[in-house]
Design a protein around this motif. Structure first.
Motif, mmCIF file in Angstrom:
data_model
loop_
_atom_site.group_PDB
_atom_site.id
_atom_site.type_symbol
_atom_site.label_atom_id
_atom_site.label_comp_id
_atom_site.label_asym_id
_atom_site.label_seq_id
_atom_site.Cartn_x
_atom_site.Cartn_y
_atom_site.Cartn_z
ATOM 1 N N ALA A 32 36.156 -3.413 4.786
ATOM 2 C CA ALA A 32 35.711 -4.398 3.795
ATOM 3 C C ALA A 32 35.566 -5.783 4.414
ATOM 4 C CB ALA A 32 36.665 -4.434 2.599
ATOM 5 N N ASP A 33 34.869 -5.848 5.523
ATOM 6 C CA ASP A 33 34.741 -7.106 6.262
ATOM 7 C C ASP A 33 33.298 -7.295 6.758
ATOM 8 O OD1 ASP A 33 36.029 -9.450 7.497
ATOM 9 O OD2 ASP A 33 35.551 -8.455 9.399
ATOM 10 N N PRO A 34 32.380 -7.678 5.848
ATOM 11 C CA PRO A 34 32.572 -7.914 4.417
ATOM 12 C C PRO A 34 32.277 -6.664 3.609
ATOM 13 C CG PRO A 34 30.398 -8.654 5.047
ATOM 14 C CD PRO A 34 31.043 -8.128 6.310
ATOM 15 N N LEU A 35 32.633 -6.712 2.335
ATOM 16 C CA LEU A 35 32.298 -5.646 1.402
ATOM 17 C C LEU A 35 30.786 -5.625 1.181
ATOM 18 C CD1 LEU A 35 34.072 -3.701 -0.420
ATOM 19 C CD2 LEU A 35 33.561 -5.292 -2.278
ATOM 20 N N HIS A 36 30.179 -4.425 1.106
ATOM 21 C CA HIS A 36 28.733 -4.345 0.938
ATOM 22 C C HIS A 36 28.357 -3.147 0.072
ATOM 23 C CE1 HIS A 36 28.651 -1.079 3.860
ATOM 24 N NE2 HIS A 36 29.263 -1.843 4.749
ATOM 25 N N ALA A 37 27.060 -2.968 -0.131
ATOM 26 C CA ALA A 37 26.572 -1.947 -1.055
ATOM 27 C C ALA A 37 26.967 -0.531 -0.638
ATOM 28 C CB ALA A 37 25.049 -2.049 -1.187
ATOM 29 N N GLY A 38 27.098 -0.281 0.652
ATOM 30 C CA GLY A 38 27.548 1.037 1.091
ATOM 31 C C GLY A 38 28.952 1.335 0.608
ATOM 32 N N HIS A 39 29.827 0.315 0.653
ATOM 33 C CA HIS A 39 31.175 0.485 0.128
ATOM 34 C C HIS A 39 31.141 0.770 -1.376
ATOM 35 C CE1 HIS A 39 32.296 -2.385 3.621
ATOM 36 N NE2 HIS A 39 32.556 -1.142 3.987
ATOM 37 N N VAL A 40 30.214 0.098 -2.072
ATOM 38 C CA VAL A 40 30.072 0.310 -3.511
ATOM 39 C C VAL A 40 29.802 1.787 -3.800
ATOM 40 C CG1 VAL A 40 28.620 -0.159 -5.529
ATOM 41 C CG2 VAL A 40 29.340 -2.044 -4.056
ATOM 42 N N GLY A 41 28.889 2.389 -3.036
ATOM 43 C CA GLY A 41 28.568 3.799 -3.246
ATOM 44 C C GLY A 41 29.756 4.712 -3.018
ATOM 45 N N LEU A 70 36.484 -10.683 10.560
ATOM 46 C CA LEU A 70 36.082 -12.041 10.201
ATOM 47 C C LEU A 70 37.068 -12.635 9.208
ATOM 48 C CD1 LEU A 70 32.246 -11.534 9.660
ATOM 49 C CD2 LEU A 70 33.384 -12.508 11.659
ATOM 50 N N MET A 71 37.541 -11.796 8.270
ATOM 51 C CA MET A 71 38.496 -12.229 7.265
ATOM 52 C C MET A 71 39.841 -11.569 7.529
ATOM 53 S SD MET A 71 36.324 -12.177 3.700
ATOM 54 C CE MET A 71 36.082 -10.390 3.720
ATOM 55 N N PRO A 72 40.938 -12.306 7.430
ATOM 56 C CA PRO A 72 42.243 -11.690 7.656
ATOM 57 C C PRO A 72 42.579 -10.680 6.574
ATOM 58 C CG PRO A 72 42.506 -13.927 6.824
ATOM 59 C CD PRO A 72 41.034 -13.740 7.112
ATOM 60 N N TYR A 73 43.537 -9.834 6.876
ATOM 61 C CA TYR A 73 43.915 -8.753 5.967
ATOM 62 C C TYR A 73 44.210 -9.260 4.561
ATOM 63 C CZ TYR A 73 46.594 -4.971 3.862
ATOM 64 O OH TYR A 73 47.046 -4.007 3.003
ATOM 65 N N ALA A 74 44.965 -10.342 4.454
ATOM 66 C CA ALA A 74 45.361 -10.842 3.132
ATOM 67 C C ALA A 74 44.148 -11.189 2.281
ATOM 68 C CB ALA A 74 46.276 -12.053 3.275
ATOM 69 N N ASP A 75 43.124 -11.784 2.902
ATOM 70 C CA ASP A 75 41.917 -12.149 2.148
ATOM 71 C C ASP A 75 41.128 -10.908 1.750
ATOM 72 O OD1 ASP A 75 42.657 -14.756 2.472
ATOM 73 O OD2 ASP A 75 41.104 -15.247 3.947
ATOM 74 N N ARG A 76 41.004 -9.967 2.674
ATOM 75 C CA ARG A 76 40.280 -8.741 2.350
ATOM 76 C C ARG A 76 40.991 -7.956 1.246
ATOM 77 N NH1 ARG A 76 40.437 -5.360 6.610
ATOM 78 N NH2 ARG A 76 41.781 -6.613 7.961
ATOM 79 N N LYS A 77 42.313 -7.960 1.287
ATOM 80 C CA LYS A 77 43.096 -7.268 0.258
ATOM 81 C C LYS A 77 42.861 -7.900 -1.113
ATOM 82 C CE LYS A 77 47.840 -5.694 -0.667
ATOM 83 N NZ LYS A 77 48.235 -6.424 -1.887
ATOM 84 N N ARG A 78 42.788 -9.217 -1.167
ATOM 85 C CA ARG A 78 42.541 -9.895 -2.448
ATOM 86 C C ARG A 78 41.196 -9.491 -3.038
ATOM 87 N NH1 ARG A 78 43.260 -16.186 -2.400
ATOM 88 N NH2 ARG A 78 42.813 -15.799 -4.604
ATOM 89 N N VAL A 79 40.195 -9.352 -2.167
ATOM 90 C CA VAL A 79 38.864 -8.946 -2.636
ATOM 91 C C VAL A 79 38.900 -7.521 -3.182
ATOM 92 C CG1 VAL A 79 36.500 -8.423 -1.913
ATOM 93 C CG2 VAL A 79 37.621 -10.510 -1.095
ATOM 94 N N VAL A 80 39.461 -6.598 -2.419
ATOM 95 C CA VAL A 80 39.443 -5.186 -2.809
ATOM 96 C C VAL A 80 40.288 -4.957 -4.057
ATOM 97 C CG1 VAL A 80 40.022 -2.834 -2.064
ATOM 98 C CG2 VAL A 80 38.959 -4.437 -0.458
#
Length: 201
Positions: A32-41, A70-80
């Motif tokens: 998820a770095d970054p999250l994108h449409a493939g992840h959505v699917g 690009l984004m640290p784990y803590a930030d990616r976790k907040r998004v997911v």
């Protein structure tokens, strides 16, 4: 069409049906770095099967697997964590699935079918071998061609690099940000189409 297979590699068509009313845990590993449409699917397919646990690769696991994040784990976790349908986010400390799979014992693992060949093939085979221990099912929705985190990063870098000669490096950033804005607009559209995503306003 989803590609489904028992850990024994037998493939079926359609969505697997759970037994009775028993809740089936679903596991999805993401960077998820970054999250994108493939992840959505992938997440959409996973959410159809049951409550989703995301194994989010740690910064160290990402660096070992593909590149430093690009984004640290803590930030990616907040998004997911803000994605509807994701019940929990746990760290995946290695590119290998085995430690988390043996601890969580999910009924399903969901991953796009691009790992059936190439460098990720061995990861797939080892994950399938672990799933065999309790009869888990590997679910492989089609890979969304042309969309990946690496491609998005390359486009952003090319956008900055292609600025006219004489433009200071700092002034080149807006073009990259415009690309990111377009990406976020697409993500917002995906969120409206796929209600398991939360649109934060």
């Amino acid at each position: 069409m989803f590609r489904l297979g028992r850990a024994s590699h037998r493939e079926n068509n359609g969505i697997p049906v759970g037994d009775g009313n028993k809740v089936k845990r679903v596991y999805v590993a993401l960077c998820a770095d970054p999250l994108h449409a493939g992840h959505v699917g992938v997440l959409e397919a996973a959410c159809r099967l049951g409550p989703v646990t995301v194994g989010l690769l740690t910064d160290e696991a990402m660096a070992a697997y593909k590149r430093p994040p690009l984004m640290p784990y803590a930030d990616r976790k907040r998004v997911v964590e803000r994605l509807r349908g994701v019940e929990e986010v746990v760290p995946q400390d290695t590119p290998e699935y085995a430690p988390n799979l043996r601890r969580l014992r999910p009924a399903f693992v969901v991953h796009a079918d691009d790992w059936r060949a190439g460098p990720m093939r061995l990861l797939r085979e080892r994950a399938a071998a672990v799933l065999r221990e309790w009869g888990g099912t590997l679910v492989e929705p089609p890979y969304l061609a042309g969309v990946s985190s690496t491609m998005l990063i390359r486009k952003a870098a090319a956008s900055v690099a292609s600025a006219p000669d004489g433009v200071p490096a700092g002034d080149r950033l807006p073009s990259a940000y415009r690309l990111l804005d377009r990406f976020l607009a697409l993500a917002d559209g995906a969120a409206r189409t796929h209600p398991f995503l939360v649109v934060v306003t």
